[in-house]
Design an enzyme around this catalytic site. Structure first.
Site, short mmCIF file in Angstrom:
data_model
loop_
_atom_site.label_atom_id
_atom_site.label_comp_id
_atom_site.label_asym_id
_atom_site.label_seq_id
_atom_site.Cartn_x
_atom_site.Cartn_y
_atom_site.Cartn_z
N ASP A 81 46.21 45.23 40.99
CA ASP A 81 46.58 44.07 40.33
C ASP A 81 45.11 43.09 40.13
O ASP A 81 44.06 43.14 40.74
CB ASP A 81 47.68 43.17 40.84
CG ASP A 81 48.14 42.13 39.94
OD1 ASP A 81 48.10 42.10 38.87
OD2 ASP A 81 49.13 41.29 40.33
N THR A 121 50.87 33.70 31.60
CA THR A 121 51.30 34.88 31.00
C THR A 121 52.80 35.13 30.65
O THR A 121 52.98 35.64 29.82
CB THR A 121 50.70 36.05 32.23
OG1 THR A 121 49.25 35.71 32.17
CG2 THR A 121 50.88 37.29 31.95
N SER A 184 48.41 29.96 49.07
CA SER A 184 49.33 29.60 47.71
C SER A 184 49.22 31.14 46.86
O SER A 184 50.24 31.80 46.79
CB SER A 184 49.02 28.63 47.00
OG SER A 184 49.87 28.43 45.69
#
Ligand code: URA
Length: 437
Positions: A81, A121, A184
């Site tokens: 990814d 996105t 995060s």
């Protein structure tokens, strides 16, 4: 077990927290044993005192394990990814995921909503009629396996500790902390069960990191923590001192994606970012052995139409139309009005206030000011000219798409103010700054 206030004191005094103490904090985030004041104090203590790599790894791992963690034992190729720290006009995920899937990797991409001035996105995908950004995890896994790529939005039970911590950071002035940003982002990304991650760290006036020193520090932190957590990770620092590509706005960016994948239009800066990240993903997964063979794979994925086909298959698998590539506007709504923005003077375009352009799209209702705001996917800008272009007075430097005269007037005026035109050429920033391994 130490009380929350004792754990906070350790960090406040500048000492390191043990893995156990970090685990107590993360448990306290999920169980509410740390109240909001205590979470805010802890975030401020971390913001002020920082964390060493060991502490950030522990925080990231505990936050990742606070919710679902996917695994893919059934897949027979690398799982990879990309994550971007966000910008304006950043539609790279769409082309990139399609190209890399066309080259044989699996790309299960869990994407975000718009944040501040940056586009999301997941919001862009919702421009497409019927597209479901929140399928069940089983469906997400099935589509990833069958198509090779699925782009969805964050699920409820993905890193829930981050959800609470992020919400409190947002209102306590503790967002811009490298340890907290690292944990995060990675707690969410690593929960997708990746083999390889490539980070696109944006730098510039439209990015979270405004200068190269900050961007490099974030890139180093993310790379070292993700690698320590067992995911092979590389970060590439790319420019965000102007809109990326020629559009900013949800449906317009999907349309630009379609034109890119079919070869009708590939804005050079956007193309360079896409190809650079795609090659990094292919080399880090071992699908390509070197830069030249990665380049050939990327070129083939685009020229054969296989990347476009992957994108269209994913859209259809997630509830969208079967013919997005052929007929993009059959399943997206166009704005009812288009207005050209004209250069007010002759000269060079020397700069863009990129954040202001992003905020203008938000102001047009192309993004959210409050959590539950409804987005108008049709609005935004297209035909954006890049920095360095020479223009004559009256040339079209962009077009506004909107649904009322008021919004057209507001956006045109904002755009003119956000673009600098000067008689002499200014600095043109590089597109790719640096790779951090
Ligand atoms: N994006 C995230 O997900 N978290 C941050 O802290 C900053 C950007």
């Amino acid at each position: 077990m130490l009380l929350p206030q004792e754990i906070i004191r350790i960090k406040r005094n500048g000492d390191s927290l043990s893995s156990e103490q970090i685990s107590s904090f993360v448990d306290g985030l999920v169980s509410n044993k740390f109240n909001d004041a205590q979470v805010g104090s802890m975030a401020m203590a971390i913001f002020q005192q920082g964390m060493n790599t060991e502490e950030i790894v522990a925080l990231t791992t505990c936050m990742m394990n606070s919710g679902d963690v996917l695994s893919w034992p059934e897949l027979d190729a690398p799982i990879v990814d990309k994550h971007s720290t966000g910008g304006v006009g950043d539609k790279v995920s769409f082309m990139l995921a399609a190209i890399v899937a066309a080259c044989g990797a699996y790309v299960p991409m869990i994407s975000g909503r718009g944040l501040g001035h940056t586009g999301g996105t997941a919001d862009k995908l919702e421009s497409i009629e019927g597209f479901n950004v929140q399928p069940s995890i089983a469906e997400f896994k099935r589509i990833t396996k069958e198509v090779g790529v699925a782009i969805i939005s964050q699920t409820e039970n993905l890193a829930p500790a981050d959800k609470r911590l992020y919400g409190i950071r947002d209102v306590t002035g503790t967002v811009e902390s490298i340890p907290l940003i690292t944990a995060s982002i990675l707690s969410k990304k690593l929960s997708a069960g990746l083999d390889v991650l490539v980070m696109d760290i944006k730098v510039g006036n439209g990015a979270m990191m405004h200068d190269i020193e900050q961007a490099t520090a974030l890139a180093r932190s993310i790379v070292s923590v993700a690698n320590s957590a067992g995911v092979k990770t590389q970060a590439i620092i790319t420019d965000m001192n102007q809109v990326l590509g020629t559009t900013a706005g949800n449906a317009l960016e999907i349309y630009e994606t379609v034109k890119y994948l079919t070869g009708k239009q590939r804005e050079p800066r956007l193309h360079l970012v896409v190809v650079t990240l795609a090659k990094a993903m292919l080399m880090n997964t071992g699908i390509a052995s070197d830069d030249a063979s990665a380049q050939i794979l990327v070129d083939n994925a685009l020229s054969s139409g296989k990347a476009a086909e992957k994108f269209e298959m994913m859209i259809a698998a997630l509830g969208g139309p079967k013919d997005l590539i052929e007929n993009p506007w059959n399943s997206m709504t166009k704005a009812t009005m288009i207005q050209e923005v004209l250069a007010p003077a002759h000269g060079y375009i020397t700069g863009m206030q990129t954040r202001d352009i992003g905020m203008t799209v938000v102001g047009m209702k192309g993004g959210r000011l409050a959590n539950d705001d409804k987005i108008d996917h049709s609005v935004g800008f297209d035909r954006i000219l890049p920095v360095g272009t020479v223009v004559n007075k009256g040339d079209v430097i962009a077009r506004v798409h909107a649904n009322s005269e008021d919004v057209i007037a507001y956006a045109s005026q904002k755009y003119i103010k956000a673009v600098d035109i000067s008689e002499s050429a200014g600095e043109v920033f590089p597109v790719i700054y640096q790779t951090i391994n």
